[in-house]
Scaffold this active site. Structure first.
Site, short mmCIF file in Angstrom:
data_model
loop_
_atom_site.label_atom_id
_atom_site.label_comp_id
_atom_site.label_asym_id
_atom_site.label_seq_id
_atom_site.Cartn_x
_atom_site.Cartn_y
_atom_site.Cartn_z
N GLY A 14 -5.58 0.38 -10.28
CA GLY A 14 -5.00 0.28 -8.93
C GLY A 14 -6.04 0.45 -7.84
O GLY A 14 -5.85 1.20 -6.90
N GLY A 56 -23.98 -2.77 -1.43
CA GLY A 56 -25.05 -2.64 -2.43
C GLY A 56 -24.57 -2.16 -3.78
O GLY A 56 -25.38 -1.86 -4.67
N VAL A 66 -0.72 -1.93 -15.86
CA VAL A 66 -1.12 -0.78 -16.70
C VAL A 66 0.01 -0.34 -17.65
O VAL A 66 -0.26 0.30 -18.66
CB VAL A 66 -1.57 0.43 -15.85
CG1 VAL A 66 -2.82 0.12 -15.05
CG2 VAL A 66 -0.46 0.94 -14.94
N SER A 144 0.20 14.49 -7.93
CA SER A 144 0.76 14.54 -6.57
C SER A 144 1.20 15.96 -6.25
O SER A 144 1.61 16.70 -7.15
CB SER A 144 1.97 13.63 -6.45
OG SER A 144 2.64 13.87 -5.22
N TYR A 157 9.90 10.49 -9.44
CA TYR A 157 8.47 10.41 -9.12
C TYR A 157 7.77 11.74 -9.45
O TYR A 157 6.72 11.75 -10.10
CB TYR A 157 8.31 10.07 -7.64
CG TYR A 157 6.88 9.99 -7.16
CD1 TYR A 157 6.05 8.92 -7.51
CD2 TYR A 157 6.35 10.98 -6.33
CE1 TYR A 157 4.74 8.85 -7.06
CE2 TYR A 157 5.04 10.92 -5.88
CZ TYR A 157 4.23 9.85 -6.24
OH TYR A 157 2.94 9.78 -5.79
N ALA A 158 8.37 12.85 -9.03
CA ALA A 158 7.76 14.16 -9.31
C ALA A 158 7.66 14.40 -10.81
O ALA A 158 6.67 14.98 -11.29
CB ALA A 158 8.57 15.27 -8.64
N LYS A 161 4.65 12.73 -12.18
CA LYS A 161 3.38 13.36 -11.80
C LYS A 161 3.18 14.68 -12.56
O LYS A 161 2.07 15.01 -12.96
CB LYS A 161 3.34 13.56 -10.28
CG LYS A 161 3.29 12.24 -9.51
CD LYS A 161 2.11 11.38 -9.95
CE LYS A 161 1.95 10.10 -9.15
NZ LYS A 161 0.79 9.31 -9.59
P1 NDP Z 1 -0.74 2.22 -2.94
O1 NDP Z 1 0.68 1.83 -3.11
O2 NDP Z 1 -1.37 2.10 -1.59
O3 NDP Z 1 -1.64 1.41 -3.99
C1 NDP Z 1 -1.24 1.36 -5.34
C2 NDP Z 1 -2.30 0.63 -6.17
O4 NDP Z 1 -1.85 0.63 -7.53
C3 NDP Z 1 -2.49 -0.81 -5.78
O5 NDP Z 1 -3.85 -1.15 -5.93
C4 NDP Z 1 -1.63 -1.58 -6.79
O6 NDP Z 1 -2.08 -2.90 -7.08
C5 NDP Z 1 -1.80 -0.70 -8.03
N1 NDP Z 1 -0.71 -0.80 -8.99
C6 NDP Z 1 0.60 -0.52 -8.79
N2 NDP Z 1 1.30 -0.72 -9.92
C7 NDP Z 1 0.40 -1.12 -10.86
C8 NDP Z 1 0.50 -1.47 -12.22
N3 NDP Z 1 1.69 -1.46 -12.88
N4 NDP Z 1 -0.62 -1.86 -12.89
C9 NDP Z 1 -1.82 -1.89 -12.26
N5 NDP Z 1 -1.98 -1.55 -10.95
C10 NDP Z 1 -0.89 -1.18 -10.27
O7 NDP Z 1 -0.84 3.73 -3.48
P2 NDP Z 1 -1.74 4.96 -2.98
O8 NDP Z 1 -3.14 4.51 -2.80
O9 NDP Z 1 -1.04 5.65 -1.88
O10 NDP Z 1 -1.61 5.93 -4.25
C11 NDP Z 1 -2.55 5.95 -5.32
C12 NDP Z 1 -2.15 7.04 -6.30
O11 NDP Z 1 -2.10 8.30 -5.63
C13 NDP Z 1 -0.77 6.83 -6.92
O12 NDP Z 1 -0.80 7.24 -8.26
C14 NDP Z 1 0.12 7.74 -6.09
O13 NDP Z 1 1.26 8.12 -6.81
C15 NDP Z 1 -0.83 8.90 -5.81
N6 NDP Z 1 -0.47 9.68 -4.64
C16 NDP Z 1 -0.46 9.14 -3.38
C17 NDP Z 1 -0.12 9.91 -2.29
C18 NDP Z 1 -0.12 9.40 -0.88
O14 NDP Z 1 0.22 10.19 0.02
N7 NDP Z 1 -0.49 8.16 -0.62
C19 NDP Z 1 0.28 11.32 -2.45
C20 NDP Z 1 0.22 11.79 -3.81
C21 NDP Z 1 -0.13 10.99 -4.85
P3 NDP Z 1 -1.43 -4.23 -6.35
O15 NDP Z 1 -1.86 -4.14 -4.92
O16 NDP Z 1 -2.02 -5.39 -7.02
O17 NDP Z 1 0.04 -4.11 -6.52
#
Ligand code: NDP
Length: 249
Positions: A14, A56, A66, A144, A157-158, A161
């Site tokens: 991701g 770079g 996944v 999380s 979701y919780a 995590k």
């Molecule tokens: P985003 O929704 O912004 O990004 C999610 C990413 O995961 C994207 O790159 C997406 O790819 C990819 N993705 C989603 N489903 C799949 C899958 N089945 N297979 C492969 N790739 C996948 O999420 P965040 O950046 O906010 O979060 C990242 C992590 O951090 C997560 O695990 C989230 O639960 C955790 N988190 C986030 C918090 C927050 O406040 N933002 C707080 C606590 C935890 P594509 O764009 O191609 O769909």
């Protein structure tokens, strides 16, 4: 501080946007060769590769879900064939599907576990063998704050995590003798697409619960992940590292 990541091979799930993109950029900046995964957003994936290369660094992207066990194993095998090794796995890909318990749909429960828990397990299982061969490895899971505290409307979701906490501690015990560490980074409230749809009312309530008084940035998480992936963190394993501005302590 040199993190000792030069020429390490890293896989970040991701990594096309949000926290994952920042992690991929951070590891590449430290010299690692980064492959990240995505599922749908082709343009965002290409932009991330271009941004890392412009700075770079070395990056590539692989498109697969996944939560697909065969695809996850095939991707790891392919990467090891291409690069000769796999040293770092960051299980960042995750989805949040919120809803109150009584109304939560079975298909949403299946999907959230398939991505957040099964996906992390499939990739860790596939990555363990090449890491053992290298006698060096780093596994980081994105947990999380709600996995530690619970939250109304986030029972599913919780649960996913918290499951990563148990998975990671078990992996840490299984793999420690091979010089492989496994840790969770548990972010608080970070500004990404995932949190962009939260209502203003909810945002105000969340900010009031953060002693630092502001939401975190993806780089706050990426810096912690980079440290845990480094040689400097060799003696840190089986830990849940909270990065949340004091929201939970
Ligand atoms: P985003 O929704 O912004 O990004 C999610 C990413 O995961 C994207 O790159 C997406 O790819 C990819 N993705 C989603 N489903 C799949 C899958 N089945 N297979 C492969 N790739 C996948 O999420 P965040 O950046 O906010 O979060 C990242 C992590 O951090 C997560 O695990 C989230 O639960 C955790 N988190 C986030 C918090 C927050 O406040 N933002 C707080 C606590 C935890 P594509 O764009 O191609 O769909």
């Amino acid at each position: 501080m040199d993190l000792g990541l030069k020429d390490k091979i890293a896989l970040v799930t991701g990594g096309s946007r949000g926290i994952g993109r920042s992690i991929a950029e951070g590891l590449a900046r430290e010299g690692a060769k980064v492959c990240f995964t995505y599922t749908s957003n082709e343009a965002a994936a290409q932009e991330t590769v271009a941004a890392i290369e412009a700075a770079g660094g070395k990056a590539s992207a692989k498109k697969f879900d996944v939560g697909d066990a065969a695809a996850a194993k095939a991707a790891v095998d392919e990467l090891v064939k291409e690069e000769g090794a796999l040293h770092i796995l960051v299980n960042n890909a995750g989805v949040s599907i919120d809803g109150l318990l009584m109304r939560y749909k079975d298909e949403d429960l299946a999907r959230i576990f398939q991505t957040n828990v099964f996906g992390a397990f499939y990739l860790a299982r596939a990555a363990a063998r090449p890491m053992m061969k290298s006698r060096w490895g780093r596994i980081v899971m994105l947990g999380s704050v709600v996995g530690e505290t619970g939250n109304v409307g986030q029972t599913a979701y919780a649960s996913t995590k918290s499951a990563l906490d148990g998975m990671t501690k078990s992996l840490a015990r299984e793999l420690a003798s091979r010089n492989i560490t496994a840790n969770v980074v548990a972010p608080g409230y970070i500004g990404t697409d995932m949190t962009s749809s939260i209502s203003d009312e909810m945002k105000t309530a969340m900010l009031a619960a953060i002693p630092a008084g502001e939401m975190g940035r993806p780089e706050d998480i990426a810096d912690t992940v980079a440290f845990l992936c480094s040689e400097r963190a060799r003696y840190v394993t089986g830990q849940v590292v909270n990065v949340n501005g004091g929201m939970y302590m």
